[in-house]
Design a protein around this motif. Structure first.
Motif, short mmCIF file in Angstrom:
data_model
loop_
_atom_site.label_atom_id
_atom_site.label_comp_id
_atom_site.label_asym_id
_atom_site.label_seq_id
_atom_site.Cartn_x
_atom_site.Cartn_y
_atom_site.Cartn_z
N PRO A 228 0.81 -1.23 0.00
CA PRO A 228 0.00 0.00 0.00
C PRO A 228 0.83 1.27 0.00
O PRO A 228 0.44 2.27 -0.60
N THR A 229 2.00 1.27 0.65
CA THR A 229 2.85 2.47 0.67
C THR A 229 3.35 2.80 -0.72
O THR A 229 3.26 3.95 -1.18
N LEU A 230 3.89 1.81 -1.40
CA LEU A 230 4.38 2.02 -2.76
C LEU A 230 3.25 2.45 -3.69
O LEU A 230 3.41 3.36 -4.52
N SER A 231 2.09 1.81 -3.55
CA SER A 231 0.96 2.12 -4.43
C SER A 231 0.49 3.56 -4.23
O SER A 231 0.17 4.26 -5.20
N TYR A 232 0.45 4.03 -2.98
CA TYR A 232 0.01 5.41 -2.71
C TYR A 232 0.99 6.41 -3.32
O TYR A 232 0.58 7.38 -3.97
N LEU A 233 2.28 6.20 -3.12
CA LEU A 233 3.27 7.14 -3.65
C LEU A 233 3.27 7.14 -5.18
O LEU A 233 3.40 8.20 -5.80
N LEU A 234 3.12 5.98 -5.79
CA LEU A 234 3.10 5.91 -7.25
C LEU A 234 1.86 6.60 -7.82
O LEU A 234 1.92 7.24 -8.87
N ALA A 235 0.74 6.46 -7.13
CA ALA A 235 -0.50 7.06 -7.64
C ALA A 235 -0.55 8.57 -7.45
O ALA A 235 -1.38 9.24 -8.07
N ASN A 236 0.35 9.11 -6.62
CA ASN A 236 0.32 10.55 -6.33
C ASN A 236 1.71 11.17 -6.50
O ASN A 236 2.15 11.98 -5.67
N LEU A 237 2.40 10.82 -7.55
CA LEU A 237 3.76 11.32 -7.75
C LEU A 237 3.80 12.83 -7.90
O LEU A 237 4.75 13.48 -7.47
N GLY A 238 2.77 13.42 -8.52
CA GLY A 238 2.78 14.86 -8.78
C GLY A 238 2.35 15.70 -7.59
O GLY A 238 2.27 16.94 -7.71
N THR A 239 2.08 15.07 -6.46
CA THR A 239 1.58 15.79 -5.28
C THR A 239 2.70 15.95 -4.25
O THR A 239 3.36 14.97 -3.87
N GLY A 240 2.90 17.19 -3.77
CA GLY A 240 3.85 17.46 -2.69
C GLY A 240 5.24 16.93 -3.01
O GLY A 240 5.75 17.07 -4.13
N ASN A 241 5.87 16.32 -2.01
CA ASN A 241 7.21 15.75 -2.18
C ASN A 241 7.17 14.22 -2.26
O ASN A 241 8.08 13.52 -1.79
N LEU A 243 7.54 12.25 -4.79
CA LEU A 243 8.62 11.66 -5.58
C LEU A 243 9.88 11.49 -4.72
O LEU A 243 10.56 10.46 -4.79
N GLU A 244 10.18 12.48 -3.89
CA GLU A 244 11.34 12.38 -3.00
C GLU A 244 11.13 11.28 -1.96
O GLU A 244 12.04 10.49 -1.67
N LEU A 245 9.91 11.21 -1.39
CA LEU A 245 9.62 10.14 -0.42
C LEU A 245 9.73 8.77 -1.07
O LEU A 245 10.19 7.80 -0.44
N LEU A 246 9.32 8.68 -2.34
CA LEU A 246 9.44 7.42 -3.06
C LEU A 246 10.91 7.03 -3.22
O LEU A 246 11.27 5.85 -3.11
N GLY A 247 11.76 8.04 -3.46
CA GLY A 247 13.19 7.77 -3.56
C GLY A 247 13.75 7.20 -2.28
O GLY A 247 14.52 6.24 -2.29
N TYR A 248 13.35 7.77 -1.14
CA TYR A 248 13.82 7.24 0.14
C TYR A 248 13.27 5.83 0.39
O TYR A 248 13.95 4.98 0.98
N TYR A 249 12.03 5.62 -0.05
CA TYR A 249 11.43 4.29 0.13
C TYR A 249 12.21 3.26 -0.70
O TYR A 249 12.52 2.16 -0.22
N PHE A 250 12.53 3.60 -1.95
CA PHE A 250 13.32 2.71 -2.79
C PHE A 250 14.70 2.47 -2.18
O PHE A 250 15.24 1.36 -2.22
#
Length: 342
Positions: A228-241, A243-250
């Protein structure tokens, strides 16, 4: 008239025990070899080679490992053997293993070949048929490091039908269920595609990230049930930061690595270093599998016991279907183990 019958009766009583003792001396009872009564635990050492072929949605990638195989400890569990006849029997085998795949099979590009091989290939293509070209292309498949990796574990519970018995060499085959866990990424696309996407839409960051999200939906990477964490960040890449949070998650998953695509995205000035590497990772397909495989198989050849040890050569693996993709695992291992019988 009575006396002959009395003599015969006494003779039988006297000579029958003597005859029985002679038979026992001639044919002493043979001791049965000690066999597993309930189950056995089989610790040992194995050399295992694992390949995962991923196909679906018009894409294909074959993940493998560096070198011919990995040496690791083995701990299998096997039920007691049920011998149907002298040379046929069945048992139940539980096999567990883990793997780390950091290479992909890819087609070698013509520019990588030496000039002589390129010239010979072009000459054969101009003078030969299409079939010869196909054979040349197939022979050019090589292992390469595309900054991708998949790690995981699998467990197979396989009923085995074997030819032989516990004191001889055995040839076995079985089908059964499996449990598979895989996590990582695989590269389905041409390297130039990622660079082109990273350089596109220079003036509109939000629109570009929304397009990347749409690509992730189309690729089957967004699945709330698995992550669910990955899915939420992928579905909202253009919102807030996000994309950066996704980078830290990766980065926490070991999936963040610098490459040419990340450098191209960073050169636009619209993405930080972490965001650029996150984008680069998104141009690969994310793999996140934690499922039961309905089908797993195993072929093996097992040696007879020697000084308490057995050897086994086996081939098999589970097949998992998830998110529109089919993951076919092919494992080949050579094992030396010591059965501990109960």
């Amino acid at each position: 008239m009575r006396y002959p019958f009395v003599v015969l009766f006494l003779s039988v009583l006297f000579f029958y025990p003597l005859a029985s003792e002679e038979n026992l001396e001639k044919d002493p009872p043979q001791e049965e070899p000690r066999r597993t009564k309930y189950f056995s635990i089989n610790p040992g050492v194995t050399i295992e080679s694992v390949t995962v072929d991923i196909s679906g949605r018009g894409k294909n990638a074959t993940m493998t490992q560096e070198g011919p195989g990995k040496i690791s400890w083995m701990l299998d569990v096997k039920s007691a053997d049920y011998q149907i006849t002298k040379y046929f029997g069945i048992n139940l085998l539980l096999h567990n293993s883990n793997f780390y795949l950091d290479r992909q099979f890819v087609s070698k590009l013509p520019s990588v070949d030496s000039p002589s091989s390129s010239t010979s290939a072009s000459d054969s293509g101009s003078s030969g048929s299409k079939g010869s070209n196909t054979n040349v292309n197939q022979s050019n498949r090589v292992k390469d490091d595309l900054d991708t990796n998949i790690e995981g574990t699998y467990s197979m519970l396989v009923p085995i039908f074997y030819i032989g018995n516990p004191e001889t060499m055995r040839l076995g085959f079985g089908l059964g269920p499996a449990r598979v866990r895989m996590r990582g990424n695989a590269d389905f696309q041409d390297p130039g595609t990622g660079i082109a996407l990273a350089l596109a839409n220079r003036g509109n960051r939000a629109e570009f990230l929304n397009n990347v999200s749409a690509i992730q939906f189309a690729s089957g990477n967004i699945n709330p049930n698995d992550d669910p964490t990955l899915s939420y960040l992928l579905a909202n890449l253009g919102t807030g930061n996000n994309l950066e949070l996704l980078g830290y998650y990766f980065a926490s998953q070991g999936l963040l690595r610098p490459d040419l695509t990340a450098l191209s995205a960073f050169s636009t000035g619209r993405y930080s270093a972490v965001e650029s590497m996150a984008l680069s990772s998104l141009f690969r397909n994310q793999v996140n599998i934690n499922a039961n495989a309905r089908f797993a198989f195993m072929f093996y050849v097992e040696t007879p016991p020697f000084v308490g040890l057995r050897g086994r050569l086996s081939f098999g693996g589970p097949i998992v279907k998830e998110n529109g993709y089919t993951y076919e695992m092919r494992t080949f291992h050579i094992a030396l183990y010591m059965p501990i019988e109960f």
